[in-house]
Design a protein around this motif. Structure first.
Motif, mmCIF file in Angstrom:
data_model
loop_
_atom_site.group_PDB
_atom_site.id
_atom_site.type_symbol
_atom_site.label_atom_id
_atom_site.label_comp_id
_atom_site.label_asym_id
_atom_site.label_seq_id
_atom_site.Cartn_x
_atom_site.Cartn_y
_atom_site.Cartn_z
ATOM 1 N N ARG A 140 15.175 -0.270 -0.904
ATOM 2 C CA ARG A 140 13.757 -0.240 -0.503
ATOM 3 C C ARG A 140 13.389 1.133 0.032
ATOM 4 O O ARG A 140 12.388 1.712 -0.358
ATOM 5 C CB ARG A 140 13.484 -1.322 0.534
ATOM 6 N N ALA B 134 14.446 5.198 0.438
ATOM 7 C CA ALA B 134 15.267 6.191 -0.254
ATOM 8 C C ALA B 134 16.168 6.931 0.717
ATOM 9 O O ALA B 134 16.884 7.845 0.327
ATOM 10 C CB ALA B 134 14.375 7.179 -0.997
ATOM 11 N N ARG B 135 16.105 6.566 2.001
ATOM 12 C CA ARG B 135 16.912 7.275 2.977
ATOM 13 C C ARG B 135 18.344 6.753 2.976
ATOM 14 O O ARG B 135 18.573 5.549 2.992
ATOM 15 C CB ARG B 135 16.303 7.123 4.367
ATOM 16 N N LEU C 9 16.279 3.703 -5.425
ATOM 17 C CA LEU C 9 14.933 3.341 -5.860
ATOM 18 C C LEU C 9 14.901 3.186 -7.372
ATOM 19 O O LEU C 9 15.259 4.107 -8.100
ATOM 20 C CB LEU C 9 13.920 4.422 -5.447
ATOM 21 N N PRO D 72 12.094 13.343 -0.657
ATOM 22 C CA PRO D 72 12.212 12.035 -1.310
ATOM 23 C C PRO D 72 12.857 10.985 -0.412
ATOM 24 O O PRO D 72 12.667 9.789 -0.624
ATOM 25 C CB PRO D 72 13.090 12.333 -2.524
ATOM 26 N N ALA D 73 13.614 11.415 0.599
ATOM 27 C CA ALA D 73 14.238 10.438 1.483
ATOM 28 C C ALA D 73 13.191 9.617 2.225
ATOM 29 O O ALA D 73 13.475 8.520 2.704
ATOM 30 C CB ALA D 73 15.157 11.150 2.470
ATOM 31 N N ASP D 74 11.963 10.135 2.299
ATOM 32 C CA ASP D 74 10.911 9.391 2.981
ATOM 33 C C ASP D 74 10.276 8.326 2.097
ATOM 34 O O ASP D 74 9.457 7.535 2.565
ATOM 35 C CB ASP D 74 9.797 10.360 3.444
ATOM 36 N N TRP D 75 10.616 8.336 0.818
ATOM 37 C CA TRP D 75 9.975 7.397 -0.100
ATOM 38 C C TRP D 75 10.460 5.975 0.160
ATOM 39 O O TRP D 75 11.573 5.760 0.629
ATOM 40 C CB TRP D 75 10.308 7.744 -1.558
ATOM 41 N N VAL D 76 9.595 5.029 -0.194
ATOM 42 C CA VAL D 76 10.011 3.627 -0.167
ATOM 43 C C VAL D 76 9.664 3.003 -1.506
ATOM 44 O O VAL D 76 8.814 3.515 -2.231
ATOM 45 C CB VAL D 76 9.311 2.832 0.961
ATOM 46 N N ALA D 77 10.348 1.894 -1.821
ATOM 47 C CA ALA D 77 10.143 1.242 -3.113
ATOM 48 C C ALA D 77 8.683 0.851 -3.280
ATOM 49 O O ALA D 77 7.978 0.580 -2.303
ATOM 50 C CB ALA D 77 11.037 0.015 -3.225
ATOM 51 N N LEU E 191 6.967 -2.072 -1.532
ATOM 52 C CA LEU E 191 6.665 -1.901 -0.115
ATOM 53 C C LEU E 191 5.476 -0.973 0.063
ATOM 54 O O LEU E 191 4.696 -1.105 0.997
ATOM 55 C CB LEU E 191 7.865 -1.316 0.619
#
Lengths: 342, 398
Positions: free
Chosen positions: A15, A17-18, B140, B369-374, B377
């Motif tokens: 869910r 990407a971290r 993701l 990109p680490a801040d992205w969420v699926a 959501l």
């Protein structure tokens, strides 16, 4: 009790990407990571390789990523995971090369025994009507490209048909070999490309060229034996077998050689199907000799046919080593001897 | 990720840097390792009479994905080989029926061709949905959001003229070659259709690429391809020029070489001798291969650059700088070694080509990109009708 070996991993929950740094370990049929657990059977385990990242896919779309492949492999082994047979073969040069050797041996074996067997089964299953339609399709294609209408006078054609029918009915009376349900002789002008020639198509259409009839105008027995030989091909459905074989070899060749070159893929098809038809030629020769003898035709006159065709081709054959290499007929002397045997 | 025991809980760490950054693509696959995977796969395919093909393909995709690192994180493939097996059977049945129909009669061949044209865009879309939907990066999933209607619209300019021509030629083809006028009319029409298809092919390429790239999704990112038809037509013209120029150069160089050899040795070939004719054929074949060795990498390099340089999303921009010279050298080397080793070099060639083509691409990101969420959501949930694609696991290409 010794504690299970642990390894650092990046956990992606599917869910966000971290990456979340976690520790993973195997215990009691489950994979533990951080405060989570997943049963082993629900995981997709990575195959051991020297390169690339290791990822364990979790149910529900998440994954555990291991940056250090060697550490992962050591941990997996220490945790009691063993490689599958496929991975063991892939990781060993000796076994990978052995699989190439087995591949070649398997291809040769399949080609020598498997393919003829499979083709025979398919030929048994395929209805005659489909074969006949295929033959008609081929003949109309040939008529457009290679063949022209015969220039032989109608009465001459009639005379040849009569000789052929007489020989066949005499053979039937003398208990000759079974003849196919359907077959038909077509007279055509083969032009320069085909020259003196006769061939049988799937479904029973037999084509004989004006050039061949001209070459053997004084040797009706040779012509009738040639026709009997082609009838042998029809009786044993060689045309259909040849096409099926060539098709199957083409498919296998394109899998192995791949999309690299259509040229490379076509070569084995051509060579292989020609080598095959040598057996078929012998079978058709046997049929022709039996039929000719029962029909009161002197099969030994085939010697004249071989001699004249060789003379006609002579000049080109000497300068064309390729022509011999791809020739589909067994050596002439061998066949002359066969037809002249008492 | 220094000392794990110090951070036992899966704490969400703040990203080390936010703001614009470049996501490098690295490919770490090795030819010698892929060679062994390939060899074992081929044996398994043979032993199972071809049924292992989809499983071999899944393994190959996993190997290439595990070695494709985007910003240090590999791609992962979630495809189920059994689903791919179903898709494989479907394609085999379809192609088998098509081949068989071609051998039965001209009408059956036409009907089969029309049916194939009718279902192909849908299969193409299904395969894109399957591949993207089973690819993930940083956990993701990617998605493909192209509409079914747009797949048909993208294929129409290429398929419609071909379908009309096939139908016309099946109905109107001259029965015999005696009717000269009919044969001539047939020939002229065939040439005309070929010309139309050739003229439309850059448009088709632009439509295909726009359909593909505009459908790519990951997290909240929606890709968009800015690719005008004019630029593709310009590339088409260049491709034509390169084809003609390379053919001219190949003919000139070979002609000078052979001619010089004859003059130097004083050898006068007999032009009617079969051996001379075989020689001419061989030279013709060499010219043909040389032209392809230039044109294929030129086209591939320029098209990759054109398509990816125009692709961006809300936060991402792609840059592809694949050089023709590098791809040309690699193609030449791959062909030569593949031919010399009787195709044993193929896996090495595949790895080398993947490395060159992938590492030519860079991604500029305005976000971390680490801040992205699926997407579900982020409020982009949309249950696209990719059930058919996923059920059959249709996967074409690669």
């Amino acid at each position: 009790m010794m504690s299970a070996p642990r390894l650092a991993a990046d956990w992606f929950d599917g869910r966000s990407a971290r990456a979340r740094p976690v520790e993973v370990w195997l215990d009691g049929g489950a994979l533990h990571f951080g405060d989570q657990t997943a049963p082993l059977h629900s995981l997709t385990w990575p195959e051991r390789q020297r390169h690339g990242q290791r990822q364990v896919l979790l149910p529900g779309g998440g994954l555990l990523s291991f940056a250090d492949a060697d550490a992962f492999d050591a941990w997996a082994q220490a945790s009691g995971r063993s490689d599958s047979a496929v991975v063991r073969w892939q990781q060993s040069w000796r076994l990978a090369l052995l699989s190439l050797v087995l591949l070649v041996a398997g291809l040769l074996g399949a080609y020598r025994w498997g393919l003829p067997w499979a083709v025979d089964r398919v030929v048994d299953l395929l209805p005659r009507a489909a074969e006949q339609r295929l033959g008609e399709h081929l003949l109309s294609g040939l008529d457009g490209e290679w063949l022209k209408p015969s220039r032989l006078a109608a009465e001459q054609q009639q005379a040849w048909r009569l000789r052929w029918a007489t020989a066949l009915s005499r053979a039937r009376g003398n208990g000759g070999p079974a003849v196919p349900e359907r077959f038909e002789i077509h007279f055509r002008d083969g032009g320069k490309a085909l020259g003196p020639n006769a061939f049988a198509l799937p479904g029973g259409d037999i084509v004989i060229t004006d050039e061949l009839l001209k070459l053997l105008s004084d040797e009706p027995d040779a012509v009738l034996t040639v026709l009997a030989h082609e009838l042998g091909h029809v009786q044993h459905r060689h045309g259909l077998r040849l096409m099926l074989r060539a098709g199957a070899i083409g498919v296998v060749a394109s899998v192995v050689v791949g999309d690299f070159s259509a040229l490379l893929a076509a070569a084995p098809t051509l060579l292989a199907s020609n080598a095959y038809s040598r057996d078929n030629e012998r079978e058709a020769d046997r049929y022709a000799r039996t039929l000719a003898r029962a029909g009161g035709v002197d099969a030994s006159r085939m010697a004249v046919f071989f001699e004249r065709v060789a003379k006609k081709r002579g000049a080109t054959v000497e300068r064309h080593p390729v022509a011999i290499a791809i020739s589909s007929h067994p050596a002439d002397e061998e066949r002359v001897r066969f037809f002249s045997e008492p | 990720m220094s000392d794990l025991h110090a951070a036992p809980e899966a704490a969400v760490l703040p990203s080390p840097m936010s703001g614009p950054r470049v996501l490098e693509i690295r490919f770490t696959g090795s030819g010698s390792e892929y060679f062994r995977i390939w060899a074992v796969n081929l044996l398994l395919i043979l032993v199972t009479l071809g049924l292992y093909l989809p499983f071999a393909k899944a393994r190959r995709i996993r190997y290439f994905y595990a070695n494709t690192l985007v910003d240090g994180q590999a791609l992962s493939f979630h495809g189920d080989a059994w689903k791919m097996f179903r898709g494989f059977l479907l394609l085999v049945l379809l192609m088998g029926a098509y081949t068989f129909a071609g051998k039965v009669s001209a009408t059956a061949a036409l009907v089969a061709f029309l049916i194939l044209c009718g279902v192909w865009p849908a299969l193409w879309r299904a395969s894109l949905q399957f591949r993207l939907g089973n690819t993930s990066w940083r956990g993701l999933r990617m998605r493909f959001d192209g509409a079914l209607k747009d797949a048909y619209l993208a294929c129409a300019p290429l398929y419609l003229p071909l379908m009309v021509f096939m139908a016309w030629s099946a109905l109107m083809a001259p029965a015999t070659d005696t009717d000269r006028a009919a044969v001539q009319a047939y020939g002229i029409t065939s040439l005309l259709v070929m010309g139309v298809v050739l003229l439309l092919s850059p448009l088709s390429f632009a439509l295909f690429k726009r359909y593909q790239h505009n459908g790519y999704r990951i997290a909240g990112q929606q890709a968009q391809l800015d690719l005008s038809n004019g630029r593709v037509y310009l590339l088409g013209l260049k491709l034509l020029g390169v084809t003609l120029a390379s053919a001219l150069v190949a003919v000139l160089v070979l002609g000078l070489l052979v001619g010089g050899l004859f003059i130097a040795t004083g050898f006068k070939p007999d032009t009617s001798a079969p051996l001379t004719q075989v020689g001419f054929y061989a030279i013709g074949l060499l010219v043909y291969l040389l032209v392809f060795a230039v044109v294929l990498p030129f086209g591939a390099a320029r098209m990759q650059n054109l398509a990816w340089n125009g692709t961006r999303s809300q936060a991402l921009g792609f840059r592809s700088s694949l050089k023709f010279r590098s791809l040309f050298g690699l193609t030449l080397k791959n062909w030569l070694l593949t031919a010399l080793t009787l195709s044993l070099y193929r896996p090495f060639a595949a790895v080398a080509t993947a490395r060159l083509r992938l590492e030519a691409v860079q991604i500029d990101s305005r976000e971390d990109p680490a801040d992205w969420v699926a997407a579900s959501l982020a409020g982009h949930a949309d249950a696209t009708g990719d059930i058919a694609g996923d059920f059959f696991g249709i996967d074409m290409g690669l």
